[in-house]
Design a protein around this motif. Sequence first.
Motif, short mmCIF file in Angstrom:
data_model
loop_
_atom_site.label_atom_id
_atom_site.label_comp_id
_atom_site.label_asym_id
_atom_site.label_seq_id
_atom_site.Cartn_x
_atom_site.Cartn_y
_atom_site.Cartn_z
N UNK A 40 2.10 -5.65 1.61
CA UNK A 40 1.25 -4.92 2.55
C UNK A 40 -0.09 -4.59 1.92
N UNK A 41 -1.06 -4.32 2.77
CA UNK A 41 -2.41 -4.01 2.32
C UNK A 41 -2.46 -2.77 1.42
N UNK A 42 -1.75 -1.67 1.74
CA UNK A 42 -1.77 -0.53 0.82
C UNK A 42 -1.26 -0.88 -0.57
N UNK A 43 -0.24 -1.71 -0.66
CA UNK A 43 0.30 -2.08 -1.97
C UNK A 43 -0.71 -2.91 -2.75
N UNK A 44 -1.30 -3.93 -2.10
CA UNK A 44 -2.24 -4.81 -2.79
C UNK A 44 -3.45 -4.02 -3.27
N UNK A 45 -4.00 -3.16 -2.42
CA UNK A 45 -5.19 -2.41 -2.80
C UNK A 45 -4.88 -1.38 -3.89
N UNK A 46 -3.78 -0.68 -3.75
CA UNK A 46 -3.42 0.31 -4.77
C UNK A 46 -3.12 -0.37 -6.10
N UNK A 47 -2.45 -1.50 -6.04
CA UNK A 47 -2.10 -2.22 -7.27
C UNK A 47 -3.35 -2.72 -8.00
N UNK A 48 -4.26 -3.35 -7.27
CA UNK A 48 -5.47 -3.87 -7.92
C UNK A 48 -6.35 -2.74 -8.43
N UNK A 49 -6.42 -1.62 -7.68
CA UNK A 49 -7.22 -0.50 -8.13
C UNK A 49 -6.65 0.12 -9.40
N UNK A 50 -5.34 0.28 -9.45
CA UNK A 50 -4.71 0.84 -10.65
C UNK A 50 -4.81 -0.12 -11.82
N UNK A 51 -4.66 -1.43 -11.54
CA UNK A 51 -4.79 -2.42 -12.62
C UNK A 51 -6.18 -2.40 -13.22
N UNK A 52 -7.20 -2.05 -12.40
CA UNK A 52 -8.55 -1.96 -12.92
C UNK A 52 -8.66 -0.91 -14.02
N UNK A 61 -13.80 0.91 -6.03
CA UNK A 61 -14.31 1.44 -4.77
C UNK A 61 -13.27 1.48 -3.67
N UNK A 62 -12.08 0.93 -3.93
CA UNK A 62 -11.04 0.95 -2.91
C UNK A 62 -10.51 2.36 -2.65
N UNK A 63 -10.89 3.32 -3.50
CA UNK A 63 -10.53 4.71 -3.24
C UNK A 63 -11.18 5.22 -1.94
N UNK A 64 -12.26 4.59 -1.55
CA UNK A 64 -12.94 5.04 -0.33
C UNK A 64 -12.09 4.83 0.92
N UNK A 65 -11.08 3.97 0.83
CA UNK A 65 -10.23 3.71 2.00
C UNK A 65 -9.18 4.78 2.23
N UNK A 66 -8.98 5.65 1.25
CA UNK A 66 -7.90 6.63 1.36
C UNK A 66 -8.05 7.60 2.53
N UNK A 67 -9.24 8.20 2.77
CA UNK A 67 -9.34 9.12 3.93
C UNK A 67 -8.99 8.45 5.25
N UNK A 68 -9.45 7.24 5.45
CA UNK A 68 -9.13 6.53 6.69
C UNK A 68 -7.65 6.21 6.76
N UNK A 69 -7.06 5.82 5.62
CA UNK A 69 -5.63 5.51 5.59
C UNK A 69 -4.81 6.75 5.92
N UNK A 70 -5.23 7.91 5.43
CA UNK A 70 -4.54 9.16 5.73
C UNK A 70 -4.61 9.47 7.22
N UNK A 71 -5.75 9.19 7.82
CA UNK A 71 -5.91 9.46 9.25
C UNK A 71 -5.06 8.52 10.09
N UNK A 72 -4.92 7.27 9.65
CA UNK A 72 -4.20 6.27 10.44
C UNK A 72 -2.69 6.40 10.26
#
Length: 733
Positions: free
Chosen positions: A194-206, A441-452
């Motif tokens: 899923x998109x949350x897993x891919x984005x969180x994984x790549x952000x943490x790997x950074x 910069x994928x942290x910027x998606x968190x507020x929208x993800x929380x809302x959705x």
Amino acid sequence: MSFSVAVYRNVYTEDRFKQAYGSDDNTSGSLRLREKLAGKVRCSGRTCFHLLRERVPIFSWLPRYRLKKWILGDTIAGLTVGILHIPQGMAFALLTSVAPIFGLYTSFFPVVLYMIFGTGRHVSTGTFAVVSLMTGSVVEQLVPTPLEMNSSSSEAADFEGQRIGVASAVALLSGIIMLCMFGLQLGFLSTYLSEPIVKAFTSAAAFHVTVSQLQSMLGLRLPRHTGAFSLFKTLASVMENMSHTNMAELLISLVCLAVLVPVKEINTRYRHRLRTPIPVEILTVIIATCVAYASSLDSTYKIEIVGHIPAGFPSPKLPAFHTFPAIAGDTVAITFVGYAVSVSLAMIYADKHGYSIHPNQELLAHGISNTVSSFFTCFPSSATLATTNILESAGGHTQLSGLFTSLVVLIVLLLIGPLFYFLPKAVLACINVTSLRQMFLQFKDLPELWRISKLDFMVWVVTWLSVVVLNVDLGLAIGVVFSMMTVICRTQRAGCSVLGRASNTEIYKPLENHSKCNEVPGVKILTYNGPIFYGNRSFFREQMSKLLGLTPEKIRSQEKARKAMEKREREIAVNTVERGIANTSFSLENEFFKSETSESDVQAVLIDCSSVIFVDVAGARLFTQMCTECQKCGVHVYLANCNGKTCLSIIFVSLWFFCYNLSLRHVQFSDKFHDTYKLLLSIPTEGVLKILTSCGLMNHMNPQHIFVTVHDAVMYIQQQREKPPENNTTVWV
């Protein structure tokens, strides 16, 4: 403007509708399957040519190439990406714990192979930070760095040979896994990351990449930590040895960061105005190499440099096959991460530019790329975020841009490579860190993800924390398992609702969301929004019993009253047998509707099965048991909207629904499955109605109580109260 609809037709049960509109099922299923297979499996010149174009896409898009329209954009984009590949290839080789020259090899062979076999027109393949970091962890585990070693000795050459042997083995095994997945036509599995897993994984790997490069940026000679809590171990080791920082390398790192960060920000903000991005990485590499050579920084200040880079083409070399058992588990994770990122990128740009990609063909392309490249001392490759974005923004149109990218790298390999001898490794470390900007910069998606979706937000946070705190591989596994658990919880806790009818319509909606809808008097219409299987049957029973008010005490008392009423009816039947009884099959039912039962009591239960996508044996038996209990209470059960047939694809999706993670970006299955695979998925199997029937439901229920729609059932129940049924009962809305 409002419109009205009037419908006047017969009430349809499932049997009556099938007789009127059903297909002829007399044909043997095996015969139909045999005919379909015979139509698909044919050997002819035309079929072979079609297969060649499908499996080697360059034969499909190259003849249709628009030379005048596309060649300029492909040339500029390819050259731009090729220039970027040179510093990034050498930099990501450091993440892989191999010599920089192998990063250049990995920036050449996969690019050429993907151009031939890939379907993504805007995908740039090569070295990728996350995949390189995961591969480097495997290399460090099997061939750890010695604390002291003479870099000019034969021992160092053997050491580098062992490391690239392990990295090449990972690439070979990854390619084999992808080719096996292609053979099984499992390309659609990429959609289950899923998109949350891919984005969180790549952000943490950074974060892992950044921390791992601190020692190179500070000039510290420290062993690389692997395993759980490796990030914190590395930070602690760096802090302990901060007093040994090489000030020259620290100054080089600060200057490089001061140049790279602002220029990259300019490239991002003004990418629509710039014809091509400013090649700041290659300029930094060239300037740093010249300064280090002119100042003899390696001998004067003991800075660590790249060293000898051999010129020419690499000779084929076998990977370290004996390491396969040790690397198998890590390679599976590397394979899925690399493939998921590659297909996700390809889909993003395919949707943007209005074409489609083939996930199964992408498996073949990346599988061949990794397999063939592994014999030329390359480590695992995949699509890369930064270069793919630059390729598209620079005006690339087709895969032909990969040709110009590979030409740039080839020139460096054959002619220019040895000139980078004095390049400081601190510069490559800075390039690694600054290339991760998009991931941070994928942290910027968190507020929208929380809302959705709060659950998807939790999946993102849990995955990110697991990867950062534990390790890349273990964190990814935890994220996948947690995502799987959220899906299981969603499935087990599917809502059960009471439906009400909108006045003067055939529309039925949940009462909790539609206060102006009303229940049909004496009829409880229920809908369950999920499958009924062994995992949620207890919750299903609990919800149904709660809505119907079924308790063991009530069932026993109602059963006694029911038996007493049946006894009275038998006595009446004996007294009137001389006159005859009309419609004996429905006498009990009609007397039930005419009994002294209060209008407010539930006299019939209608279950809308439209959202029940499948039922297993345990769920079907529970369903049958609940129907029996309802009848003991004097409540008749009706069904509507039962799925008559399902297919293997639904069962397969359901299996992965519980065994993997579907927590959900917009999950879309590929429309381009292999023809034979689509044929197999279309084989009909038992559906909801078939399984319920096979488990004995019809022994406790009248087959004429199964209807095509909810409204058909409601009309039938209401007319049963008023008069005996006729053959042409009608629905009028």
